[in-house]
Structures are given as C-alpha cells and as structure tokens.
Design a protein around this motif. Structure first.
Motif, PDB file in Angstrom:
ATOM      1  N   THR A 193       3.766   3.894   8.647  1.00  0.00           N
ATOM      2  CA  THR A 193       3.158   5.213   8.841  1.00  0.00           C
ATOM      3  C   THR A 193       1.635   5.152   8.806  1.00  0.00           C
ATOM      4  OG1 THR A 193       3.324   5.669   6.462  1.00  0.00           O
ATOM      5  CG2 THR A 193       5.149   6.402   7.869  1.00  0.00           C
ATOM      6  N   ARG A 194       1.075   4.029   8.344  1.00  0.00           N
ATOM      7  CA  ARG A 194      -0.383   3.880   8.287  1.00  0.00           C
ATOM      8  C   ARG A 194      -0.789   2.606   9.015  1.00  0.00           C
ATOM      9  NH1 ARG A 194       0.992   5.527   2.983  1.00  0.00           N
ATOM     10  NH2 ARG A 194       0.694   3.444   2.095  1.00  0.00           N
ATOM     11  N   LEU A 195      -2.068   2.530   9.403  1.00  0.00           N
ATOM     12  CA  LEU A 195      -2.560   1.387  10.167  1.00  0.00           C
ATOM     13  C   LEU A 195      -2.994   0.221   9.289  1.00  0.00           C
ATOM     14  CD1 LEU A 195      -4.751   3.157  12.911  1.00  0.00           C
ATOM     15  CD2 LEU A 195      -2.444   2.215  13.143  1.00  0.00           C
ATOM     16  N   GLY A 196      -3.136   0.474   7.995  1.00  0.00           N
ATOM     17  CA  GLY A 196      -3.634  -0.563   7.095  1.00  0.00           C
ATOM     18  C   GLY A 196      -2.580  -1.552   6.638  1.00  0.00           C
ATOM     19  N   MET A 197      -3.050  -2.564   5.875  1.00  0.00           N
ATOM     20  CA  MET A 197      -2.183  -3.625   5.388  1.00  0.00           C
ATOM     21  C   MET A 197      -1.421  -3.241   4.136  1.00  0.00           C
ATOM     22  SD  MET A 197      -4.753  -6.896   5.785  1.00  0.00           S
ATOM     23  CE  MET A 197      -3.497  -8.093   5.336  1.00  0.00           C
ATOM     24  N   ASP A 198      -1.799  -2.130   3.514  1.00  0.00           N
ATOM     25  CA  ASP A 198      -1.251  -1.807   2.201  1.00  0.00           C
ATOM     26  C   ASP A 198       0.257  -1.577   2.225  1.00  0.00           C
ATOM     27  OD1 ASP A 198      -1.994   0.718   3.631  1.00  0.00           O
ATOM     28  OD2 ASP A 198      -1.033   1.631   1.885  1.00  0.00           O
ATOM     29  N   GLN A 199       0.825  -1.243   3.407  1.00  0.00           N
ATOM     30  CA  GLN A 199       2.267  -0.993   3.494  1.00  0.00           C
ATOM     31  C   GLN A 199       3.084  -2.264   3.760  1.00  0.00           C
ATOM     32  OE1 GLN A 199       2.388   2.358   6.397  1.00  0.00           O
ATOM     33  NE2 GLN A 199       3.412   3.487   4.755  1.00  0.00           N
ATOM     34  N   LEU A 200       2.408  -3.386   3.932  1.00  0.00           N
ATOM     35  CA  LEU A 200       3.116  -4.655   4.103  1.00  0.00           C
ATOM     36  C   LEU A 200       3.453  -5.242   2.743  1.00  0.00           C
ATOM     37  CD1 LEU A 200       0.934  -6.303   6.908  1.00  0.00           C
ATOM     38  CD2 LEU A 200       3.308  -5.525   7.159  1.00  0.00           C
ATOM     39  N   PRO A 201       4.571  -5.953   2.607  1.00  0.00           N
ATOM     40  CA  PRO A 201       4.861  -6.641   1.343  1.00  0.00           C
ATOM     41  C   PRO A 201       3.716  -7.595   1.002  1.00  0.00           C
ATOM     42  CG  PRO A 201       6.791  -6.642   2.754  1.00  0.00           C
ATOM     43  CD  PRO A 201       5.663  -6.111   3.594  1.00  0.00           C
ATOM     44  N   ASN A 202       3.214  -7.515  -0.203  1.00  0.00           N
ATOM     45  CA  ASN A 202       2.067  -8.312  -0.642  1.00  0.00           C
ATOM     46  C   ASN A 202       0.823  -8.041   0.203  1.00  0.00           C
ATOM     47  OD1 ASN A 202       3.614  -9.718  -2.649  1.00  0.00           O
ATOM     48  ND2 ASN A 202       4.439 -10.994  -1.016  1.00  0.00           N
ATOM     49  N   GLY A 203       0.799  -6.871   0.840  1.00  0.00           N
ATOM     50  CA  GLY A 203      -0.328  -6.539   1.700  1.00  0.00           C
ATOM     51  C   GLY A 203      -1.654  -6.468   0.958  1.00  0.00           C
ATOM     52  N   SER A 204      -1.627  -5.946  -0.263  1.00  0.00           N
ATOM     53  CA  SER A 204      -2.867  -5.847  -1.044  1.00  0.00           C
ATOM     54  C   SER A 204      -3.418  -7.223  -1.377  1.00  0.00           C
ATOM     55  CB  SER A 204      -2.614  -5.058  -2.334  1.00  0.00           C
ATOM     56  OG  SER A 204      -2.250  -3.720  -2.043  1.00  0.00           O
ATOM     57  N   GLU A 205      -2.524  -8.155  -1.728  1.00  0.00           N
ATOM     58  CA  GLU A 205      -2.952  -9.522  -2.032  1.00  0.00           C
ATOM     59  C   GLU A 205      -3.486 -10.213  -0.781  1.00  0.00           C
ATOM     60  OE1 GLU A 205      -0.137  -8.171  -2.875  1.00  0.00           O
ATOM     61  OE2 GLU A 205      -0.026  -8.240  -5.072  1.00  0.00           O
ATOM     62  N   TRP A 206      -2.810  -9.967   0.353  1.00  0.00           N
ATOM     63  CA  TRP A 206      -3.254 -10.544   1.620  1.00  0.00           C
ATOM     64  C   TRP A 206      -4.646 -10.029   1.970  1.00  0.00           C
ATOM     65  CZ3 TRP A 206       0.030 -10.117   6.783  1.00  0.00           C
ATOM     66  CH2 TRP A 206      -0.430 -11.091   7.690  1.00  0.00           C
ATOM     67  N   TYR A 207      -4.831  -8.732   1.798  1.00  0.00           N
ATOM     68  CA  TYR A 207      -6.134  -8.138   2.088  1.00  0.00           C
ATOM     69  C   TYR A 207      -7.205  -8.689   1.139  1.00  0.00           C
ATOM     70  CZ  TYR A 207      -9.772  -4.639   2.852  1.00  0.00           C
ATOM     71  OH  TYR A 207     -10.960  -4.011   3.142  1.00  0.00           O
ATOM     72  N   GLN A 208      -6.853  -8.884  -0.116  1.00  0.00           N
ATOM     73  CA  GLN A 208      -7.812  -9.430  -1.079  1.00  0.00           C
ATOM     74  C   GLN A 208      -8.291 -10.815  -0.647  1.00  0.00           C
ATOM     75  OE1 GLN A 208      -8.926  -8.069  -4.519  1.00  0.00           O
ATOM     76  NE2 GLN A 208     -10.435  -9.480  -3.635  1.00  0.00           N
ATOM     77  N   SER A 209      -7.366 -11.631  -0.127  1.00  0.00           N
ATOM     78  CA  SER A 209      -7.754 -12.972   0.322  1.00  0.00           C
ATOM     79  C   SER A 209      -8.731 -12.890   1.499  1.00  0.00           C
ATOM     80  CB  SER A 209      -6.520 -13.794   0.717  1.00  0.00           C
ATOM     81  OG  SER A 209      -5.975 -13.382   1.958  1.00  0.00           O
ATOM     82  N   LYS A 210      -8.547 -11.896   2.358  1.00  0.00           N
ATOM     83  CA  LYS A 210      -9.460 -11.713   3.481  1.00  0.00           C
ATOM     84  C   LYS A 210     -10.827 -11.234   2.995  1.00  0.00           C
ATOM     85  CE  LYS A 210      -5.846 -10.667   6.917  1.00  0.00           C
ATOM     86  NZ  LYS A 210      -6.193 -11.690   7.917  1.00  0.00           N
ATOM     87  N   LEU A 211     -10.834 -10.319   2.040  1.00  0.00           N
ATOM     88  CA  LEU A 211     -12.099  -9.860   1.468  1.00  0.00           C
ATOM     89  C   LEU A 211     -12.861 -11.012   0.815  1.00  0.00           C
ATOM     90  CD1 LEU A 211     -11.344  -6.455  -0.330  1.00  0.00           C
ATOM     91  CD2 LEU A 211     -12.926  -6.826   1.563  1.00  0.00           C
ATOM     92  N   ASN A 212     -12.154 -11.840   0.072  1.00  0.00           N
ATOM     93  CA  ASN A 212     -12.791 -12.979  -0.589  1.00  0.00           C
ATOM     94  C   ASN A 212     -13.453 -13.897   0.427  1.00  0.00           C
ATOM     95  OD1 ASN A 212     -11.685 -11.914  -2.909  1.00  0.00           O
ATOM     96  ND2 ASN A 212     -10.097 -13.481  -3.123  1.00  0.00           N
ATOM     97  N   TYR A 213     -12.728 -14.145   1.529  1.00  0.00           N
ATOM     98  CA  TYR A 213     -13.224 -15.078   2.542  1.00  0.00           C
ATOM     99  C   TYR A 213     -14.405 -14.502   3.318  1.00  0.00           C
ATOM    100  CZ  TYR A 213     -13.402 -17.667   6.947  1.00  0.00           C
ATOM    101  OH  TYR A 213     -13.829 -18.370   8.047  1.00  0.00           O
ATOM    102  N   PHE A 214     -14.216 -13.349   3.926  1.00  0.00           N
ATOM    103  CA  PHE A 214     -15.267 -12.791   4.769  1.00  0.00           C
ATOM    104  C   PHE A 214     -16.434 -12.248   3.947  1.00  0.00           C
ATOM    105  CE2 PHE A 214     -11.590 -12.328   7.723  1.00  0.00           C
ATOM    106  CZ  PHE A 214     -12.096 -13.083   8.778  1.00  0.00           C
ATOM    107  N   GLY A 215     -16.145 -11.695   2.767  1.00  0.00           N
ATOM    108  CA  GLY A 215     -17.208 -11.130   1.945  1.00  0.00           C
ATOM    109  C   GLY A 215     -17.943 -12.155   1.107  1.00  0.00           C
ATOM    110  N   GLY A 216     -17.348 -13.354   0.954  1.00  0.00           N
ATOM    111  CA  GLY A 216     -18.006 -14.414   0.191  1.00  0.00           C
ATOM    112  C   GLY A 216     -18.133 -14.105  -1.286  1.00  0.00           C
ATOM    113  N   SER A 217     -17.274 -13.218  -1.783  1.00  0.00           N
ATOM    114  CA  SER A 217     -17.342 -12.819  -3.189  1.00  0.00           C
ATOM    115  C   SER A 217     -15.962 -12.369  -3.659  1.00  0.00           C
ATOM    116  CB  SER A 217     -18.340 -11.664  -3.358  1.00  0.00           C
ATOM    117  OG  SER A 217     -18.357 -11.193  -4.682  1.00  0.00           O
TER     118      SER A 217
END
Length: 330
Positions: A172-196
């Motif tokens: 129902t939403r476009l974000g990753m939060d509705q995927l299983p482990n979506g928040s963790e997956w998104y966190q890994s992307k933030l760590n990589y692209f954000g460098g922090s």
C-alpha cells in the motif's frame, strides 16, 4: 610408512594447489568486467544484442554473484562490495524484475522459448514472495502491467504472468518499510550512501534542523522521466568524473567514491533540493509515509509541475537512500 608419507605429501600438495587456485588475484578492473558480464541482462553497457549469461536472480546467477563478491572482498577493501554483500541478506531475489533495469528492452531480444522461460520464472518468484509476505509496490506492479500489455507476444506464459499481475495486491506504500526486514535493509543503505551509522530518526532530526524554515525551491534541471538513471547519478555526472563500480543499478558507477573524490560547490537551491529529497527518503522508506503524504510534503517544498512531483516520488522509491551521497557536500 613410506606409503603413508607419500600419501600425506600428495594430499598436502593438492591442498596447496587448491589454496593457490582459490587465491588467484583479480584486479578491480577484471572484477568489474565480470560483474558487467554477469549482469548483462539487467544493465547492458553497449548497443550490441545482450547475451544471457544467467537468468537474473536465478539460483545459478545468485551463486555466481556471491562468489564474485567473495573473491573481491578477499582481496580488496571496498565499501560497495561490502554493501552488496550485506544486500544479499534481504529479499531482493524475490523481486526479479526491477523496473530500473534494462530487462524490459533486453527480454524482447531473446528467443521466444527463452522469453517464456523468463515469464515462468518471474511468476514462480512472485508467488514464492507472496508466501513470504514480500510484495511489489504499486509503482512496480503498474510498470510491469503496462509493459506486458503492450508486448505483442501472446504466449500462454506471458498471458499467465500478466493475468497474475492484473489481479495482484501490491504494497500500500512505496517505501521499503512494508517489506520483511525492510527497515534493516534501508538502514544498510543509509549507512553506505550516507557514510555514517545514524538511525533514520536521527537523520530526520538532522535534516529538519538543516532545512529550517527555508522557502519553496525550484526543481533542478534533471531528466525526471528517465527512471533507468537515478537523479543522484544524473547530478554527479554533470559535476564529477565517475569512479568505476560494480553495481548495475548505477551503471557500474561507484556513487560514494565519485561523490567523495569530487570537489564542487552547490548553490543554495541545490542544497535545499537535496535536503528535501533526503527527508522525503526517510519519510517514505522508514516512517511509512503514504503516497499522498509524501506528495503533500514534496509539493510544500518543491516548485514543480505534476509530472516532476510524481517522477521524484518514483525515483526516491526506486533508489532508496542514494541521495545521501550528497550529505558531505551540504
């Protein structure tokens, strides 16, 4: 005793040979070439007819990719390789037809028998994904339905896949939060692209402070209708010399290294624009903003027509966290 010694010597020799074979040095350039070859169907870098090394996201493909990543990580330290290795933990394999890939143009060039094999594979993957509560977004579903509907091929396999997608219930939403482990997956992307290693909520606070009470800004000049190339990659291409990478999603450009090794000054409008997209990114992929809420926020910050607003939402949905490569330049 002599036989035992001879047997031991032979075994030891074979062991050393095996180790030597496993430790064959591969240059970064050769590693990149192997990734380009493996991912030819997902992203073709030349105009010749792409060959099909392995069915994308099939078992052989996944094994080959994993081995390439292991070989690379055993011989070089690279944030992109580590990021891609971490991504293997998440449900990417169940989403086999990424809309940012070149598959829609590549599959058409395959023999009909191979096309039908692909349709059958995609259908099976999507059914398996549903059992694991992994669903396409409405954007992904709509894109694939439109593409398959225009395809002249009328095979049983294509029709079956199209019928399945027509009756499909997407996230129902476009974000990753509705995927299983979506928040963790998104966190890994933030760590990589954000460098922090910052939590999404911390990012939200930092971004809110940085944005302050800034006025609405014009959408900067980019090719918004080109969903195949992220807005981040487009902007970097205008300012920086691209650094070679191995991720097909970004045309084998190492976005982090490109941004890090490039010195440029952003205008005030550009800074506000990217900060806005960063906050939108966290809202959509972590806080679970609905499409309506995301659109309302974007309209309150970006002066652009309906097509640009919708396109930005699509880019942020398809390329999570990539806009954070600009954090160090803000």
């Amino acid at each position: 005793m002599k036989r035992l010694s001879l047997f031991t010597a032979v075994c030891f020799g074979l062991f050393l040979t095996a180790c030597t074979q496993e430790q064959v040095v591969i240059s970064k350039d050769d590693l990149r070439k192997e990734f380009v070859s493996l991912n030819q169907a997902l992203r073709s870098l030349d105009t010749s007819e792409p060959s099909l090394a392995e069915i994308p996201f099939g078992e052989n493909y996944l094994k080959s990719r994993h081995q390439l990543l292991k070989r690379g990580m055993a011989q070089m330290e690279d944030s992109e390789l580590n990021y891609l290795m971490i991504s293997e933990r998440f449900p990417e394999r169940y989403l086999p037809w990424p809309i940012q890939s070149d598959l829609d143009s590549v599959v058409v060039s395959w023999p009909e028998s191979k096309q039908n094999e692909w349709f059958t594979f995609v259908l099976a993957r999507l059914k398996n994904a549903q059992e694991s509560k992994i669903r396409l977004s409405s954007l992904e579903q709509r894109y694939l339905v439109q593409f398959l509907s225009k395809w002249s091929l009328a095979s049983v396999e294509k029709v079956e896949l199209l019928n399945y997608l027509n009756d499909y219930k997407p996230r129902t939403r476009l974000g990753m939060d509705q995927l299983p482990n979506g928040s963790e997956w998104y966190q890994s992307k933030l760590n990589y692209f954000g460098g922090s290693v910052e939590k999404p909520l911390n990012w939200m606070q930092l971004l809110t402070i940085k944005l302050g009470e800034s006025d609405e800004v014009k959408a900067i000049a980019l090719d918004y209708q080109n969903i195949k190339t992220s807005l981040t990659e487009q902007f970097l291409a205008l300012r920086c010399k691209p650094q070679d990478g191995v991720d097909w999603q970004y045309h084998y450009v190492h976005l982090v290294n490109t941004a890090t090794n490039c010195s440029f000054e952003m205008t005030k409008v550009e800074r506000q624009y990217w900060l806005t997209l960063m906050l939108l990114d966290v809202g959509m992929h972590y806080q679970g903003w609905t499409t309506q809420l995301a659109e309302q926020y974007l309209r309150s910050r970006i002066d652009g027509d309906d097509e640009i607003i919708e396109a930005i939402l699509q880019h942020v949905s398809v390329y999570p966290a990539s806009v954070f490569v600009f954090w160090g330049s803000l």
